[in-house]
Design an enzyme around this catalytic site. Structure first.
Site, PDB file in Angstrom:
ATOM      1  N   GLU A 279       0.939  -1.136   0.080  1.00 23.69           N
ATOM      2  CA  GLU A 279      -0.194   0.017   0.187  1.00 23.69           C
ATOM      3  C   GLU A 279       0.811   1.315  -0.093  1.00 23.69           C
ATOM      4  O   GLU A 279       1.025   2.278   0.886  1.00 23.69           O
ATOM      5  CB  GLU A 279      -1.033   0.110   0.912  1.00 23.69           C
ATOM      6  CG  GLU A 279      -2.029  -1.034   1.088  1.00 23.69           C
ATOM      7  CD  GLU A 279      -3.184  -1.164   1.840  1.00 23.69           C
ATOM      8  OE1 GLU A 279      -3.156  -0.057   2.805  1.00 23.69           O
ATOM      9  OE2 GLU A 279      -4.221  -1.876   1.807  1.00 23.69           O
TER      10      GLU A 279
ATOM     11  N   GLU B  86      -5.232  -8.503  -0.823  1.00 25.53           N
ATOM     12  CA  GLU B  86      -6.135  -8.481   0.166  1.00 25.53           C
ATOM     13  C   GLU B  86      -7.491  -8.101  -0.230  1.00 25.53           C
ATOM     14  O   GLU B  86      -7.859  -7.317  -0.828  1.00 25.53           O
ATOM     15  CB  GLU B  86      -5.377  -6.954   1.051  1.00 25.53           C
ATOM     16  CG  GLU B  86      -4.127  -7.232   1.903  1.00 25.53           C
ATOM     17  CD  GLU B  86      -3.684  -5.971   2.863  1.00 25.53           C
ATOM     18  OE1 GLU B  86      -4.599  -5.447   3.230  1.00 25.53           O
ATOM     19  OE2 GLU B  86      -2.450  -5.852   2.871  1.00 25.53           O
TER      20      GLU B  86
HETATM   21  O1  AHR Z   1      -5.505  -5.865   6.806  1.00 25.02           O
HETATM   22  C1  AHR Z   1      -5.382  -4.867   7.362  1.00 25.02           C
HETATM   23  C2  AHR Z   1      -4.632  -3.815   6.837  1.00 25.02           C
HETATM   24  O2  AHR Z   1      -5.369  -3.366   5.533  1.00 25.02           O
HETATM   25  C3  AHR Z   1      -3.319  -3.995   6.056  1.00 25.02           C
HETATM   26  O3  AHR Z   1      -2.350  -4.076   7.041  1.00 25.02           O
HETATM   27  C4  AHR Z   1      -3.289  -3.171   5.242  1.00 25.02           C
HETATM   28  O4  AHR Z   1      -2.325  -3.352   3.782  1.00 25.02           O
HETATM   29  C5  AHR Z   1      -4.778  -2.603   4.709  1.00 25.02           C
HETATM   30  O5  AHR Z   1      -4.790  -1.237   4.560  1.00 25.02           O
END
Ligand code: AHR
Length: 526
Positions: free
Chosen positions: A204, A331
């Site tokens: 990110e 994610e």
């Molecule tokens: O999954 C929780 C958080 O969500 C992770 O650390 C991050 O990559 C995303 O914003």
């Protein structure tokens, strides 16, 4: 209601039998939906790593959820809790991503090696400000993955690490020579190099990973990638950190500017998308006790994923027509408001039938785009966000999402089969509509034909007829449903929602049955 069709579907196993019978009887059938399976046109392999799991140093995700230490009263195998390990082994977890997330960009690998009682104690500034004794580090990750039979995805620290630190971590993990770092690994108990299957440079980068622009990150990616030298027979798939939600500029900038030469390899671009019931980060919505409006909006927001995938893939197809670069949703999952009394930094949330539906909708989409999506990671494996498993000290429960992942195991490395959904009704709530049925199909490694179906409608069953080029005989499988939108398991009642058996016999070569409202089925079809 066509009772003949209803009773062609024989449901066994209590207590889900009562729930299912009840919903079938109060439901109104709609016009029939035909599910057409094009078994003569097999598509891409559904890479097993679409079923990857994300585990971060966050809340009770690793400490307590997975790692309790060898001296714990909780039964464990070399420090990993036995109940969680056994449940995950049954899921055939193919891949584990670690150590973050946002945490990855503050993780320094040297803190997590060597004798555990001498490791550095750090502060987890991203998640709750708690201390981390680093008892779970590189060796523990590989031991855990080995116990699961899973591949390993390491997320490197770009935000607060140097290219030297990153290169030396890689050397520590995969170097077979007598270098100082390889020998340090040996001294710490691991003789042979490990295989690092995937490696990402940063996470990110647009946000917690450094608030960068795509241009700045792309330059840094090339800079760091230039110094990650790996032997020819142990080369991780290199992943660049991409965008999120509807962002396209990360994919576009990376694919136009990173050459796939050996020194600047980029074999995939990651993307993140979380489902929020309200779509509003300040008031995301609650994990439990929500109404049909939030059921509907959660599923609608989940299905936005398809647009994000399509738009990013269009850019990749234009600049990389040979499909050398993958698109990894590393994610995804639901994200709710913290329940009252819970530490908001721990991201612990309950998991209901709605989460099971979110998982099924996303997995069906990933199957559909399997040609470019070779890996995804649900966030996260245990005790964090849309988890497979929840624990409370020595207690544990399997969530509805776990059950979906278990039902979908036959799709790991299956050959995808095109599915057309013809006719039928839409799921209407207020003025808005959603496709009522989501489906995907594949030929599993065992040679059998599998079909996953979800009816997103909270109230109405759907009359379905499954057709293929060849004559069909039977469908045998499992169904997951519940009598409430937020049906869930608790530590006191851990089996409220679990799959039940279901089978359908064909008539004239087609399979017809009523799919209960808010239910997900996976069939093996003959
Ligand atoms: O999954 C929780 C958080 O969500 C992770 O650390 C991050 O990559 C995303 O914003």
């Amino acid at each position: 209601m066509n009772f003949n069709k209803v009773f062609q579907s024989r449901v066994t196993k209590l207590p889900a039998l009562y729930c299912l019978m009840a919903v079938l009887f109060i439901s109104q059938p709609n016009a029939e939906t035909v599910i057409q399976l094009d078994t003569n046109s097999p598509g891409a392999i559904i890479n097993k790593n679409i079923y990857g799991q994300f585990m971060e140093h966050l809340g009770r995700g690793i400490y307590e959820g997975v790692w309790v230490g060898e001296g714990s009263k909780i039964e464990n195998v070399n420090g990993f809790r036995t109940d969680v390990l056994t449940a995950l082994q049954e899921l055939e977890v193919p891949l584990v991503r670690w150590p973050g997330g946002c945490f990855a960009d503050e993780y320094h690998w040297r803190d997590g090696i060597g004798p555990r009682d001498q490791r550095t104690v750090t502060v987890n500034t991203n998640w709750g400000g708690v201390t981390d004794n680093n008892a779970f580090g590189t060796h523990e990750l590989f031991d855990f993955a080995e116990l699961l039979g899973a591949e390993v995805y390491i997320n490197g620290n770009l935000g607060t690490g140097t290219s030297k630190e990153m290169a030396q971590w890689i050397e520590y993990m995969i170097c077979d020579s007598q270098s100082t770092h390889a020998n340090l690994r040996r001294k710490n108990g691991r003789d042979k190099p490990w295989k690092v299957d995937y490696f990402a440079i940063g996470n990110e980068a647009w946000g917690c990973g450094g608030s960068m622009t795509p241009e700045y990150y792309t330059n840094l990616y090339k800079h760091y990638a230039s110094f990650l030298k790996t032997p020819g027979d142990n080369q991780p798939v290199m992943i660049a950190s991409g965008g999120h939600t509807e962002q396209l500029e990360w994919t576009e900038h990376l694919i136009k500017n990173v050459e796939s030469s050996w020194a600047m390899r980029m074999q995939a671009i990651s993307h993140h998308y979380y489902t929020l019931p309200t779509g509003n980060w300040d008031k995301k919505g609650s994990a439990l006790n929500f109404d049909e409006k939030e059921w509907f909006s959660t599923l609608k927001n989940t299905l936005r994923m398809e647009g994000f995938i399509k738009n990013n893939l269009a850019i990749l197809d234009e600049h990389d027509p040979d499909k050398k670069v993958g698109f990894y949703v590393d994610e995804w999952g639901t994200w709710y408001d913290a329940a009252e009394g819970d530490d908001p930094g721990f991201l612990y949330q309950q998991n209901t039938l709605r989460d099971a539906m979110v998982a099924a909708l996303n997995l069906n989409l990933f199957h559909q785009y399997a040609e470019r999506i070779h890996m995804t990671n649900i966030a996260q494996m245990v005790n964090v966000l849309q988890a497979m498993i929840l624990t409370d000290k020595e207690k544990m429960l399997l969530t509805p999402t776990y059950h979906i992942f278990k039902m979908y195991v036959p799709f790991q490395d299956a050959v995808s089969i095109p599915v057309s959904i013809l006719g039928g009704e839409q799921y209407q709530f207020g003025d808005e509509k959603l496709s009522k049925i989501s489906a995907s199909a594949g030929i599993g490694k065992d040679g059998k034909l599998y079909l996953a179906l979800a009816n997103v409608d909270a109230n109405n069953a759907e009359s379905l007829t499954i057709k293929a080029e060849q004559s069909l005989h039977t469908a045998v499988g499992q169904i997951l449903t519940g009598n409430k939108l937020d049906t869930h398991n608790t530590f006191e009642n851990p089996h409220v929602i679990q799959p039940a058996s279901i089978s359908v016999n064909a008539k004239n070569g087609d399979l017809s049955f009523m799919l209960a409202p808010k239910s997900i089925v996976v069939f093996s079809i003959e």
